[in-house]
Design a protein around this motif. Structure first.
Motif, PDB file in Angstrom:
ATOM      1  N   GLU A   8       0.856  -1.245   0.371  1.00  0.00           N
ATOM      2  CA  GLU A   8      -0.061   0.032  -0.116  1.00  0.00           C
ATOM      3  C   GLU A   8       0.710   1.223   0.054  1.00  0.00           C
ATOM      4  OE1 GLU A   8      -3.478   2.168   2.778  1.00  0.00           O
ATOM      5  OE2 GLU A   8      -2.793   0.156   3.205  1.00  0.00           O
ATOM      6  N   GLN A   9       1.994   1.422   0.824  1.00  0.00           N
ATOM      7  CA  GLN A   9       3.024   2.168   0.801  1.00  0.00           C
ATOM      8  C   GLN A   9       3.567   2.650  -0.612  1.00  0.00           C
ATOM      9  OE1 GLN A   9       5.671   2.240   3.817  1.00  0.00           O
ATOM     10  NE2 GLN A   9       6.481   3.736   3.465  1.00  0.00           N
ATOM     11  N   ILE A  10       3.881   1.673  -1.365  1.00  0.00           N
ATOM     12  CA  ILE A  10       4.693   1.654  -2.533  1.00  0.00           C
ATOM     13  C   ILE A  10       3.663   2.258  -3.641  1.00  0.00           C
ATOM     14  CG2 ILE A  10       5.921   0.455  -4.430  1.00  0.00           C
ATOM     15  CD1 ILE A  10       7.179  -1.369  -2.091  1.00  0.00           C
ATOM     16  N   THR A  11       2.494   1.841  -3.585  1.00  0.00           N
ATOM     17  CA  THR A  11       1.379   1.916  -4.579  1.00  0.00           C
ATOM     18  C   THR A  11       0.861   3.613  -4.288  1.00  0.00           C
ATOM     19  OG1 THR A  11      -0.046   0.705  -3.639  1.00  0.00           O
ATOM     20  CG2 THR A  11       0.979  -0.238  -5.261  1.00  0.00           C
ATOM     21  N   SER A  12       1.046   3.951  -3.181  1.00  0.00           N
ATOM     22  CA  SER A  12       0.180   5.360  -2.972  1.00  0.00           C
ATOM     23  C   SER A  12       1.220   6.559  -3.405  1.00  0.00           C
ATOM     24  CB  SER A  12       0.401   5.628  -1.504  1.00  0.00           C
ATOM     25  OG  SER A  12       1.913   5.662  -0.837  1.00  0.00           O
ATOM     26  N   LYS A  13       0.477   7.597  -3.497  1.00  0.00           N
ATOM     27  CA  LYS A  13       1.115   8.674  -4.354  1.00  0.00           C
ATOM     28  C   LYS A  13       2.182   9.369  -3.328  1.00  0.00           C
ATOM     29  CE  LYS A  13      -3.303  10.138  -6.183  1.00  0.00           C
ATOM     30  NZ  LYS A  13      -4.317  11.271  -6.635  1.00  0.00           N
ATOM     31  N   ARG A  14       2.220   9.038  -2.107  1.00  0.00           N
ATOM     32  CA  ARG A  14       3.353   9.568  -1.105  1.00  0.00           C
ATOM     33  C   ARG A  14       4.708   8.672  -1.516  1.00  0.00           C
ATOM     34  NH1 ARG A  14       5.751   7.961   3.250  1.00  0.00           N
ATOM     35  NH2 ARG A  14       6.864   9.395   4.665  1.00  0.00           N
ATOM     36  N   LEU A  15       5.789   9.338  -2.022  1.00  0.00           N
ATOM     37  CA  LEU A  15       6.871   8.494  -2.442  1.00  0.00           C
ATOM     38  C   LEU A  15       7.513   7.995  -0.898  1.00  0.00           C
ATOM     39  CD1 LEU A  15       8.398  11.099  -5.016  1.00  0.00           C
ATOM     40  CD2 LEU A  15       7.079   9.069  -5.422  1.00  0.00           C
ATOM     41  N   SER A  16       8.058   6.771  -1.285  1.00  0.00           N
ATOM     42  CA  SER A  16       8.798   6.302   0.011  1.00  0.00           C
ATOM     43  C   SER A  16      10.169   5.697  -0.384  1.00  0.00           C
ATOM     44  CB  SER A  16       7.934   4.926   0.568  1.00  0.00           C
ATOM     45  OG  SER A  16       8.673   4.561   1.572  1.00  0.00           O
ATOM     46  N   ASN A  17      11.195   5.979   0.270  1.00  0.00           N
ATOM     47  CA  ASN A  17      12.479   5.684   0.004  1.00  0.00           C
ATOM     48  C   ASN A  17      12.438   3.963   0.483  1.00  0.00           C
ATOM     49  OD1 ASN A  17      13.225   8.070  -1.117  1.00  0.00           O
ATOM     50  ND2 ASN A  17      13.587   8.747   1.053  1.00  0.00           N
ATOM     51  N   LEU A  18      13.199   3.266  -0.454  1.00  0.00           N
ATOM     52  CA  LEU A  18      13.555   1.883  -0.196  1.00  0.00           C
ATOM     53  C   LEU A  18      14.880   1.428  -0.256  1.00  0.00           C
ATOM     54  CD1 LEU A  18      10.654  -0.074  -2.093  1.00  0.00           C
ATOM     55  CD2 LEU A  18      10.386   0.562   0.467  1.00  0.00           C
ATOM     56  N   THR A  19      15.464   0.885   0.836  1.00  0.00           N
ATOM     57  CA  THR A  19      17.001   0.820   1.087  1.00  0.00           C
ATOM     58  C   THR A  19      17.105  -0.566   1.244  1.00  0.00           C
ATOM     59  OG1 THR A  19      17.151   2.922   1.596  1.00  0.00           O
ATOM     60  CG2 THR A  19      19.001   1.671   1.932  1.00  0.00           C
ATOM     61  N   LEU A  20      17.968  -1.476   0.591  1.00  0.00           N
ATOM     62  CA  LEU A  20      18.509  -2.673   1.019  1.00  0.00           C
ATOM     63  C   LEU A  20      19.802  -2.620   1.672  1.00  0.00           C
ATOM     64  CD1 LEU A  20      17.650  -5.721   0.722  1.00  0.00           C
ATOM     65  CD2 LEU A  20      18.696  -5.821  -1.205  1.00  0.00           C
ATOM     66  N   LYS A  21      19.931  -3.407   2.882  1.00  0.00           N
ATOM     67  CA  LYS A  21      21.233  -3.062   3.579  1.00  0.00           C
ATOM     68  C   LYS A  21      21.578  -4.264   4.062  1.00  0.00           C
ATOM     69  CE  LYS A  21      20.282   1.699   5.335  1.00  0.00           C
ATOM     70  NZ  LYS A  21      20.184   2.425   6.545  1.00  0.00           N
ATOM     71  N   SER A  22      22.711  -4.478   4.391  1.00  0.00           N
ATOM     72  CA  SER A  22      23.249  -5.847   5.090  1.00  0.00           C
ATOM     73  C   SER A  22      23.012  -5.850   6.512  1.00  0.00           C
ATOM     74  CB  SER A  22      24.692  -5.882   4.598  1.00  0.00           C
ATOM     75  OG  SER A  22      25.580  -5.078   5.334  1.00  0.00           O
ATOM     76  N   ALA A  23      22.994  -6.823   7.094  1.00  0.00           N
ATOM     77  CA  ALA A  23      22.790  -6.905   8.636  1.00  0.00           C
ATOM     78  C   ALA A  23      23.347  -8.353   9.146  1.00  0.00           C
ATOM     79  CB  ALA A  23      21.279  -6.992   8.809  1.00  0.00           C
ATOM     80  N   THR A  24      23.988  -7.980  10.028  1.00  0.00           N
ATOM     81  CA  THR A  24      24.412  -9.318  10.769  1.00  0.00           C
ATOM     82  C   THR A  24      23.361  -9.965  11.498  1.00  0.00           C
ATOM     83  OG1 THR A  24      24.956  -7.982  12.859  1.00  0.00           O
ATOM     84  CG2 THR A  24      26.859  -8.231  11.433  1.00  0.00           C
TER      85      THR A  24
END
Length: 346
Positions: A31-47
């Protein structure tokens, strides 16, 4: 009437299969991705988390949420298809079919996992215990590399909102492009400068005051202005936006925070402190109308009592609000006129 036989949709397997993974999105993220409000998505490494059984080594972060990425094997045959046009034979019309361009034997799931940046910050941000902390000279084997908050955020396995929340809780501050994590002793000394300056200038910290009024006093005591403002951000009232030159402190935030940093300061120098001495010191470092709130209930889960009327900071009781690294600087930075107002505050 003649009928035409339905032979189905033509299907073929491509020779060169692509390497793809299917990503299953939670409904909230979709829902957040398809909404008009832009959202930043970041893929990060994690231990991997030592307290869990997961071997996940990647997280997907939005502005305020962290999702753990988990690969799930599938026993079903899953193909990624795309429309294709079959090659026509002589006298026949080309037909539209489907081609399998990839076979996915596993899918990626996103599991909401609230992340605390506190452990990461304590391991990453250098500790500030006094002015001498910033005078470390680089060596050939260990060159001094400055890292501001933005550079640290890029490596932090959490969202921006969770990162900022942890920085505020720990009073992380930045000077000349270098982020610092103050020790509990430093935070206690900064607060003593604030409360002493407020007493001298007749400033009511709970009703609003000019930041510049106290900033100069705190700076004269040898504390960075950025650290003073970090404490203001940490303790400011929720219903009053912190402006460039105006703030009001929240009693609900300040009372337990002062008690915690004082208790942690004692923990750095001794194993336990008399409960009566600690409560008296705690009350003396508060505004007159806040002192009745200096009770152990405000520190629930952050202390233990080994006996003999003593109290000690309990690191297993919850996340601390300051670094527990021993401070190198003592109370010598406090100006002598602080003692002048000590009796007046009691």
């Amino acid at each position: 009437m003649s009928t035409q036989e339905d032979s189905g949709v033509p299907f073929e397997m491509c020779n060169g299969q692509q390497h793809l993974r299917l990503l299953e999105l939670p409904s909230a993220l979709l829902e957040q991705i398809t909404s008009k409000r832009l959202s930043n998505l970041t893929l990060k490494s994690a231990t991997p988390n030592s307290s869990s059984q997961t071997s996940a080594n990647a997280v997907l972060c939005t502005d305020n949420q962290t999702y753990r990425v988990r690969q799930v094997q599938s026993s079903n045959s899953i193909y990624v298809l795309q429309p294709s046009e079959t090659s026509p034979e002589d006298g026949f019309i080309p037909t539209i079919g489907l081609s399998a361009i990839a076979q996915c034997t596993a899918t990626l799931e996103l599991i909401p996992e609230p992340a605390s940046a506190t452990p990461f910050l304590k391991q990453t941000v250098p500790v500030y215990s006094g002015p001498e902390s910033g005078t470390q000279l680089p060596t050939a084997s260990a060159p001094l590399e400055k890292k501001n908050k933005h550079a640290i955020l890029e490596r932090a396995p959490c969202s921006l909102g969770e990162f900022n929340k942890a920085c505020e809780e720990l009073c992380v501050f930045e000077v000349d492009g270098q982020a610092w994590l103050p020790t509990a002793s430093m935070l206690a000394n900064v607060w003593k400068s604030i409360i002493s300056g407020a007493t001298m200038r007749s400033v009511n910290l709970g009703e609003g005051f000019s930041i510049a009024t106290l900033s100069r006093i705190v700076e004269e005591d040898g504390h960075p202005t950025a650290l003073f403002r970090a404490v203001m951000d940490r303790l400011s009232s929720n219903d009053i936006e912190l402006m460039d030159d105006y703030a009001a402190l929240s009693r609900e935030k300040a009372v337990p925070w002062v008690g915690l940093v004082l208790l942690q300061s004692h923990h750095m120098s001794t194993e336990a402190v008399l409960l009566s001495d600690f409560l008296q010191d705690w009350q003396n470092q508060l505004l007159e109308d806040w002192r009745n709130n200096a009770k152990l209930d405000a520190l629930k889960g952050k202390y233990s009592q080994p006996g003999n009327g003593r109290i000690v900071f309990d690191e297993s009781g919850g996340s601390a609000s300051a670094s527990s690294t021993p401070a190198k600087s003592g109370r010598n930075n406090t100006r002598k006129w602080h003692e002048k107002f000590k009796n007046a505050r009691r």
